[in-house]
Design a protein around this motif. Structure first.
Motif: not given
Length: 125
Positions: A30-53
């Protein structure tokens, strides 16, 4: 807060987990899981959430011997795009050596899913 930023918690992919050489690779679905991963890991993976969805990118949370995040581009199959530890730190050579196997396993999963979907579609005709 991930929810306030508009990341959907709706699953866009089936659960997928690979255990390999002491590492656990969990597909974030889910987009929320990807965004949470970015917060936890302190990097920009959340910017890929839409593309992943949209099915064009896959993000795996890596646990076990080492904590990291794996990103795969998905066009006609999955291909390694990036893999980083917390705060974009480099990963170990041991983890890096497992990545081709994970990409191959994920591509096999994609082929099986596509094949099953095609069989279901054909049966419905």
């Amino acid at each position: 807060d991930v929810a306030r930023k508009g990341y959907s918690s709706t699953m866009f992919a089936e659960d997928c987990v690979f255990t390999h050489r002491g590492y656990i690779f969990t597909l974030l679905t889910s987009q929320a899981d990807i965004a949470a991963e970015g917060v936890q890991m302190k990097h920009c993976v959340a910017s890929y959430a839409h593309t992943a969805s949209q099915g064009k990118y896959a993000v795996f949370k890596i646990d076990g011997k080492e904590r990291a995040t794996l990103g795969l581009t998905v066009i006609k199959g999955a291909a390694l795009q990036q893999c980083y530890g917390p705060r974009n730190q480099p990963i170990s050579s041991e983890l890096r050596d497992t990545l081709p196997d994970i990409v191959r396993m994920y591509n096999d999963t994609l082929r099986l899913t596509k094949s099953t979907h095609l069989d279901i579609t054909k049966q419905g005709r």
